[in-house]
Design a protein around this motif. Sequence first.
Motif, PDB file in Angstrom:
ATOM      1  N   ASP A  54       0.842  -1.192   0.000  1.00  0.00           N
ATOM      2  CA  ASP A  54       0.000   0.000   0.000  1.00  0.00           C
ATOM      3  C   ASP A  54       0.880   1.246   0.000  1.00  0.00           C
ATOM      4  O   ASP A  54       1.979   1.235   0.573  1.00  0.00           O
ATOM      5  N   THR A  56       0.993   5.833  -0.068  1.00  0.00           N
ATOM      6  CA  THR A  56       0.335   7.117   0.133  1.00  0.00           C
ATOM      7  C   THR A  56       0.999   8.123  -0.787  1.00  0.00           C
ATOM      8  O   THR A  56       2.225   8.241  -0.807  1.00  0.00           O
ATOM      9  N   GLN A  58       0.949  12.192  -2.605  1.00  0.00           N
ATOM     10  CA  GLN A  58       0.619  13.592  -2.369  1.00  0.00           C
ATOM     11  C   GLN A  58      -0.113  14.143  -3.593  1.00  0.00           C
ATOM     12  O   GLN A  58       0.384  14.042  -4.711  1.00  0.00           O
ATOM     13  N   THR A 125      -8.934   7.124  -0.893  1.00  0.00           N
ATOM     14  CA  THR A 125      -8.274   5.824  -0.917  1.00  0.00           C
ATOM     15  C   THR A 125      -8.861   5.019  -2.061  1.00  0.00           C
ATOM     16  O   THR A 125     -10.082   4.885  -2.173  1.00  0.00           O
ATOM     17  N   ARG A 141      -3.825  -0.684  -1.766  1.00  0.00           N
ATOM     18  CA  ARG A 141      -4.563   0.554  -1.495  1.00  0.00           C
ATOM     19  C   ARG A 141      -3.639   1.716  -1.790  1.00  0.00           C
ATOM     20  O   ARG A 141      -2.508   1.765  -1.297  1.00  0.00           O
ATOM     21  N   SER A 143      -3.570   5.669  -1.318  1.00  0.00           N
ATOM     22  CA  SER A 143      -4.204   6.830  -0.672  1.00  0.00           C
ATOM     23  C   SER A 143      -3.582   8.092  -1.253  1.00  0.00           C
ATOM     24  O   SER A 143      -2.364   8.227  -1.291  1.00  0.00           O
ATOM     25  N   GLN A 145      -3.413  12.060  -0.648  1.00  0.00           N
ATOM     26  CA  GLN A 145      -3.693  13.079   0.373  1.00  0.00           C
ATOM     27  C   GLN A 145      -3.679  14.455  -0.242  1.00  0.00           C
ATOM     28  O   GLN A 145      -2.950  14.736  -1.145  1.00  0.00           O
TER      29      GLN A 145
END
Length: 145
Positions: A54, A56, A58, A125, A141, A143, A145
């Motif tokens: 997973d 994350t 920007q 997500t 996943r 994500s 942000q």
Amino acid sequence: MKFLTAAALSCGLATPVIAAPLCDDLGFAGLLASCNRGEPIQLTLSSGQPLGEDVTLQSGAYYKMIITSDGSAELAITGSEFFRAIWMNEIVINQIEIRPMAIDSIEFDAEGVAELSFVAIKPGTHILRIPGSTGETQQIRISIQ
């Protein structure tokens, strides 16, 4: 902007939270500037093996996703929700550059590598998965942000 500031202040925030690129001086290249590039995302398509980890991202930053298939099975990766949350710059397959408006999935019939470059846009997500699979390791996943 005044509305955002008023809404943020009414919620107890000092300033509104606004997603920003990874660098301040984007220069002539804009969002594709080298200072605005996140870490590459590595995915592996292999029968019975985990897809990847997973991640994350920007919002406003530029990324490359490298999808490698070992040819052990005819496998695809799908995630229309994710592909609609990004601006796709290009897909490179066998040194052929494709600049699509949108995609829904990518399927590998044999071993090979596809490299996607994109700018993350829509926070949330999103799931990328091998179609028809149910295992947690057969999806990741992402994500934003």
